[in-house]
Design a protein around this motif. Structure first.
Motif, short mmCIF file in Angstrom:
data_model
loop_
_atom_site.label_atom_id
_atom_site.label_comp_id
_atom_site.label_asym_id
_atom_site.label_seq_id
_atom_site.Cartn_x
_atom_site.Cartn_y
_atom_site.Cartn_z
N UNK A 38 139.61 -50.24 31.98
CA UNK A 38 139.91 -48.82 32.19
C UNK A 38 141.41 -48.61 32.36
N UNK A 39 141.86 -47.35 32.23
CA UNK A 39 143.27 -47.06 32.53
C UNK A 39 143.59 -47.40 33.99
N UNK A 40 144.83 -47.74 34.25
CA UNK A 40 145.27 -48.19 35.58
C UNK A 40 144.88 -47.23 36.70
N UNK A 41 145.00 -45.93 36.47
CA UNK A 41 144.75 -44.96 37.54
C UNK A 41 143.28 -44.85 37.92
N UNK A 42 142.36 -45.33 37.06
CA UNK A 42 140.92 -45.21 37.32
C UNK A 42 140.29 -46.52 37.79
N UNK A 43 141.05 -47.60 37.80
CA UNK A 43 140.49 -48.92 38.14
C UNK A 43 139.99 -49.00 39.57
N UNK A 44 140.79 -48.52 40.52
CA UNK A 44 140.39 -48.61 41.93
C UNK A 44 139.10 -47.83 42.19
#
Length: 122
Positions: A38-44
């Motif tokens: 996933x894109x970095x901003x949605x990983x967490x």
């Protein structure tokens, strides 16, 4: 209190604990691999949601296991052996695992059958 002194109860407890650890680690690895795509901003958020869903699913499976263990009413008798709902489910599950393992071993050793290969090629 009597349950705490039975060796079979302790063996079952440690076996279940080991299985939960292995499956938990497997969940973490799988969630991490999927979240990394996933894109970095949605990983967490994906990791947290995945772990929460895995925990809820694991608890639901444990509750269903305790329900399954309570299925002791005799359903039928075959060849002098009485079968309960729990017995039927365990035999069916064991048969499925044997069939699946046999199929996977066959595919691994022999490869896919010619019909499926021909269907993909033509």
């Amino acid at each position: 209190m009597e349950l705490l002194t039975q060796p079979s109860a302790w063996i079952a407890f440690f076996t279940l604990t080991a299985l939960e650890l292995v499956l938990g680690i497997d969940n973490i690895v799988m969630i991490t691999v999927l979240a990394d795509s996933l894109p970095e901003r949605r990983r967490a958020l994906a990791r947290k949601a995945g772990l929460a869903l895995a925990m809820v699913a694991r608890i639901a499976l444990l509750f269903s296991l305790s329900w399954l263990l309570g299925l002791e009413e005799i359903l039928f008798e075959l060849l002098g052996k009485e079968f309960s709902g729990r017995d039927v489910i365990l035999v069916a599950g064991g048969a499925f695992l044997l069939a699946k393992a046999t199929h996977e071993i066959h595919v691994e050793l022999e490869g896919e059958d010619r019909a499926s290969q021909a269907a993909r090629m033509g």
